[in-house]
Design an enzyme around this catalytic site. Structure first.
Site, short mmCIF file in Angstrom:
data_model
loop_
_atom_site.label_atom_id
_atom_site.label_comp_id
_atom_site.label_asym_id
_atom_site.label_seq_id
_atom_site.Cartn_x
_atom_site.Cartn_y
_atom_site.Cartn_z
N ASP A 103 -4.32 -8.89 2.44
CA ASP A 103 -4.52 -8.17 3.69
C ASP A 103 -5.91 -7.52 3.62
OD1 ASP A 103 -4.20 -6.59 5.95
OD2 ASP A 103 -2.50 -5.47 5.24
N THR A 104 -6.01 -6.27 3.16
CA THR A 104 -7.33 -5.63 3.05
C THR A 104 -8.11 -6.18 1.86
OG1 THR A 104 -6.45 -3.89 1.63
CG2 THR A 104 -6.46 -3.47 4.01
N GLY A 105 -7.41 -6.74 0.86
CA GLY A 105 -8.07 -7.28 -0.33
C GLY A 105 -8.08 -6.31 -1.51
N THR A 107 -5.63 -4.93 -3.23
CA THR A 107 -4.69 -5.26 -4.30
C THR A 107 -5.23 -6.41 -5.16
OG1 THR A 107 -2.87 -4.61 -2.85
CG2 THR A 107 -2.29 -5.88 -4.80
N ASP A 159 8.37 -8.52 2.98
CA ASP A 159 9.34 -7.61 3.60
C ASP A 159 8.67 -6.65 4.56
OD1 ASP A 159 7.96 -6.06 1.57
OD2 ASP A 159 9.49 -4.53 1.88
N ARG A 165 13.28 -9.97 3.52
CA ARG A 165 12.56 -10.64 2.44
C ARG A 165 13.05 -12.07 2.21
NH1 ARG A 165 9.24 -8.19 -1.20
NH2 ARG A 165 9.94 -6.05 -1.31
P1 IMP Z 1 -3.93 -5.53 0.47
O1 IMP Z 1 -4.24 -4.71 -0.75
O2 IMP Z 1 -4.21 -4.75 1.72
O3 IMP Z 1 -4.60 -6.87 0.48
O4 IMP Z 1 -2.38 -5.70 0.49
C1 IMP Z 1 -1.69 -6.66 -0.17
C2 IMP Z 1 -0.20 -6.31 -0.21
O5 IMP Z 1 0.22 -5.64 0.98
C3 IMP Z 1 0.61 -7.56 -0.27
O6 IMP Z 1 0.82 -8.00 -1.59
C4 IMP Z 1 1.89 -7.14 0.42
O7 IMP Z 1 2.77 -6.55 -0.51
C5 IMP Z 1 1.48 -6.10 1.42
N1 IMP Z 1 1.33 -6.65 2.79
C6 IMP Z 1 0.19 -6.70 3.53
N2 IMP Z 1 0.41 -7.24 4.73
C7 IMP Z 1 1.74 -7.54 4.76
C8 IMP Z 1 2.59 -8.13 5.77
O8 IMP Z 1 2.19 -8.51 6.88
N3 IMP Z 1 3.90 -8.27 5.42
C9 IMP Z 1 4.40 -7.88 4.22
N4 IMP Z 1 3.64 -7.35 3.26
C10 IMP Z 1 2.31 -7.16 3.52
#
Ligand code: IMP
Length: 179
Positions: A103-105, A107, A159, A165
């Site tokens: 999503d944002t990257g 993680t 989820d 899930r």
């Molecule tokens: P990031 O750090 O913003 O890239 O977030 C990654 C994590 O956010 C993923 O591994 C998911 O656990 C959670 N996530 C982000 N978007 C979604 C979504 O649309 N549905 C479910 N989980 C999400």
């Protein structure tokens, strides 16, 4: 549980076909590299990892890592926290991080750094879903199943507050259903 079923964004058949394609591509890319360690990111990647790993034609082992980056809903809670590290020794191994969604990257960026601290031979990443419009940090995503718009999605391991899930498809949670 939500009372109505989420609308389908990506069907079971589309997922199966794409997972086949990704497995073929990864098997080809690692064909002469020996064994690959697949590192699944809990909880969201467990179904994708199970399907992808069984379709690979190269030697592979499985590890899990758990992080927490969101609260119980869809709002980003800030810093990524390590909940569980890999158990096996991955030093000198080829590592493929398997994520449900980027999503944002934040993680994935954190995870790549974590994996590199174990001194593997290489680190690549694979995500079933990518919300490209939401990127806040630059990450190298080597294998992408589907690029999707900015919607909250559930199913196939993903989820919303632990709901939906195990849906067999990727569904959309509309803002009105986020209760
Ligand atoms: P990031 O750090 O913003 O890239 O977030 C990654 C994590 O956010 C993923 O591994 C998911 O656990 C959670 N996530 C982000 N978007 C979604 C979504 O649309 N549905 C479910 N989980 C999400």
């Amino acid at each position: 549980m939500t009372s109505t079923k989420p609308d389908v964004m990506i069907s079971e058949a589309q997922i199966a076909q794409r997972v086949d394609e990704l497995a073929a591509e990864i098997s080809h890319d690692y064909a002469d590299k020996g064994s690959l360690v697949l590192v699944g990111v809990l909880k969201g990647s467990f179904i994708f990892l199970a399907d992808l790993s069984r379709r690979l034609t190269i030697p592979r082992t499985i590890e899990f890592i758990a992080v927490s980056s969101y609260g119980s809903g869809s709002r980003h809670s800030g810093a990524v926290r390590l909940v569980m590290d890999v158990r096996g020794n991955i030093e000198g191994r080829h590592v493929l991080i398997v994520e449900d969604i980027v999503d944002t990257g934040h993680t994935l960026k954190y995870l790549v750094g974590m994996m590199k601290s174990h001194r593997p031979a290489s680190v690549r990443s694979c995500a079933l879903l990518h919300k490209a419009d939401r990127a806040e940090v630059e990450v190298d995503l080597d294998y992408i199943g589907f690029s999707i718009p900015d919607e909250w999605v559930v199913g196939y391991g993903l989820d919303y507050a632990e709901r939906d899930r195990t849906l067999p498809y990727i569904g959309i949670v509309h803002p009105d259903d986020r209760k």
